[in-house]
Design a protein around this motif. Structure first.
Motif, PDB file in Angstrom:
ATOM      1  N   PHE A 133     -32.265   2.164 -16.239  1.00 14.50           N
ATOM      2  CA  PHE A 133     -32.254   1.145 -15.196  1.00 14.50           C
ATOM      3  C   PHE A 133     -31.133   1.401 -14.194  1.00 14.50           C
ATOM      4  N   LEU A 134     -29.930   1.713 -14.695  1.00 14.19           N
ATOM      5  CA  LEU A 134     -28.783   1.942 -13.820  1.00 14.19           C
ATOM      6  C   LEU A 134     -28.984   3.171 -12.944  1.00 14.19           C
ATOM      7  N   LYS A 135     -29.559   4.207 -13.517  1.00  9.33           N
ATOM      8  CA  LYS A 135     -29.792   5.427 -12.739  1.00  9.33           C
ATOM      9  C   LYS A 135     -30.833   5.202 -11.645  1.00  9.33           C
ATOM     10  N   LYS A 136     -31.786   4.307 -11.888  1.00  5.70           N
ATOM     11  CA  LYS A 136     -32.753   3.970 -10.846  1.00  5.70           C
ATOM     12  C   LYS A 136     -32.075   3.306  -9.654  1.00  5.70           C
ATOM     13  N   LEU A 137     -30.962   2.619  -9.929  1.00  6.14           N
ATOM     14  CA  LEU A 137     -30.191   1.986  -8.856  1.00  6.14           C
ATOM     15  C   LEU A 137     -29.233   2.967  -8.187  1.00  6.14           C
ATOM     16  N   GLY A 138     -29.192   4.190  -8.709  1.00  8.02           N
ATOM     17  CA  GLY A 138     -28.298   5.201  -8.138  1.00  8.02           C
ATOM     18  C   GLY A 138     -26.901   5.171  -8.729  1.00  8.02           C
ATOM     19  N   LEU A 139     -26.745   4.518  -9.893  1.00  7.03           N
ATOM     20  CA  LEU A 139     -25.438   4.418 -10.537  1.00  7.03           C
ATOM     21  C   LEU A 139     -25.311   5.467 -11.635  1.00  7.03           C
ATOM     22  N   SER A 140     -24.186   6.157 -11.659  1.00  8.38           N
ATOM     23  CA  SER A 140     -23.951   7.204 -12.654  1.00  8.38           C
ATOM     24  C   SER A 140     -23.127   6.651 -13.814  1.00  8.38           C
ATOM     25  N   LEU A 141     -23.589   6.886 -15.043  1.00  3.47           N
ATOM     26  CA  LEU A 141     -22.862   6.418 -16.213  1.00  3.47           C
ATOM     27  C   LEU A 141     -21.519   7.128 -16.334  1.00  3.47           C
ATOM     28  N   PRO A 142     -20.523   6.457 -16.909  1.00  2.00           N
ATOM     29  CA  PRO A 142     -19.273   7.141 -17.233  1.00  2.00           C
ATOM     30  C   PRO A 142     -19.558   8.321 -18.154  1.00  2.00           C
ATOM     31  N   PHE A 143     -18.823   9.397 -17.990  1.00  2.00           N
ATOM     32  CA  PHE A 143     -19.081  10.621 -18.762  1.00  2.00           C
ATOM     33  C   PHE A 143     -19.110  10.353 -20.256  1.00  2.00           C
ATOM     34  N   ILE A 144     -18.150   9.582 -20.772  1.00  2.00           N
ATOM     35  CA  ILE A 144     -18.048   9.367 -22.207  1.00  2.00           C
ATOM     36  C   ILE A 144     -19.255   8.601 -22.736  1.00  2.00           C
ATOM     37  N   VAL A 145     -19.757   7.644 -21.956  1.00  2.00           N
ATOM     38  CA  VAL A 145     -20.934   6.876 -22.361  1.00  2.00           C
ATOM     39  C   VAL A 145     -22.177   7.758 -22.321  1.00  2.00           C
ATOM     40  N   ASP A 146     -22.321   8.540 -21.271  1.00  2.00           N
ATOM     41  CA  ASP A 146     -23.469   9.435 -21.125  1.00  2.00           C
ATOM     42  C   ASP A 146     -23.501  10.455 -22.266  1.00  2.00           C
TER      43      ASP A 146
END
Length: 267
Positions: free
Chosen positions: A227-240
């Motif tokens: 959902f966040l990536k559809k909004l153009g938001l990149s996850l924090p590296f550690i979470v990803d």
């Protein structure tokens, strides 16, 4: 904890353009929340409403009063940082940081000790002898953050406050800021374009086109990666990274700090 701020069916428009639409949330004393979203989603406008810079008095209230009054008591309780504001009043850093305290009619000794304490806390005491015009952009951003804290507010409203900081500086000051706010029961509303900056927040609200489209505990929200990536938001590296390792059954939970992840992998 008691309720500090409440937004109820909050809407706001610039001329005929609606920027915030039917937003509702509450903030408890000492609670830290973040507001994230794509560019032009209304984040800065929402924070300015919460800080009383913009008016919508019937939709936002404080436990101790209403922002629309903008009396001295209200203003003393709110500390603000907005990324586009580098306006300073005085030539020297010392004059800049002592003025808000002197303006509160505090004793000279209290002013001096308060200034020394906050600059020492962030390990930037060397700035006190500098002229504002000689500061780097990062140092000016640090000064803005200190000015927001110097009067011991009950609420911090921070709009992209770390954008001018290097990675090493952020790593240094964010834990200090978090601990200081927790210790002094300072509530925080934080907006950031970099989701790495919000990991310490208790809750997160996602804005899109002026509406809250997702909310919850910060880690729960960040797990909604599709959902966040559809909004153009990149996850924090550690979470990803944690989510990928979880997919391959190397981890059974998502981590928000590198130390915790490394310790788990080394078991």
């Amino acid at each position: 904890m008691s309720k500090l701020l409440q937004a109820k069916s909050l809407s706001f428009s610039y001329a005929s353009s609606k920027v915030i639409e039917d937003v509702s949330f509450t903030l408890e004393e000492g609670e830290m929340i973040s507001v994230i979203g794509p560019s032009s989603s209304g984040k800065t406008t929402l924070l300015k409403l919460c800080a009383g810079i913009l008016d919508n008095h019937h939709a936002i209230s404080f436990g101790y009063g209403y922002l629309s009054k903008k009396n001295q008591r209200d203003l003393e309780k709110i500390g603000c940082v907005f990324a586009d504001d580098f306006t300073f009043l005085f030539d020297t850093v010392y004059e800049e940081v002592t003025f808000p305290l002197v303006n509160l009619n505090l004793e000279k000794e209290v002013v001096t000790s308060s200034v020394k304490e906050i600059f020492s806390l962030f390990d930037v005491s060397y700035l006190l002898d500098e002229k504002v015009m000689n500061l780097t952009k990062e140092e000016k951003a640090m000064l803005r953050l200190i000015l927001a804290l110097i009067t011991h507010p009950v609420l911090l409203v921070l709009d992209n406050p770390f954008v001018c900081f290097s990675k090493s500086m952020k790593k240094k000051i964010i834990p200090v800021l978090k601990d200081y706010c927790k210790k002094n029961q300072i509530a925080m509303i934080l907006s950031s374009a970099n989701l790495e900056d919000i990991l310490f927040c208790d809750k997160t609200y996602v804005l899109a086109s002026g509406k809250i489209v997702l909310s919850g505990e910060t880690l729960t929200v960040l797990k909604e990666d599709v959902f966040l990536k559809k909004l153009g938001l990149s996850l924090p590296f550690i979470v990803d990274l944690s989510k990928m390792l979880e997919f391959y059954e190397i981890l059974d939970e998502v981590y928000i700090d590198l130390e915790g992840l490394v310790n788990h992998l080394w078991k």
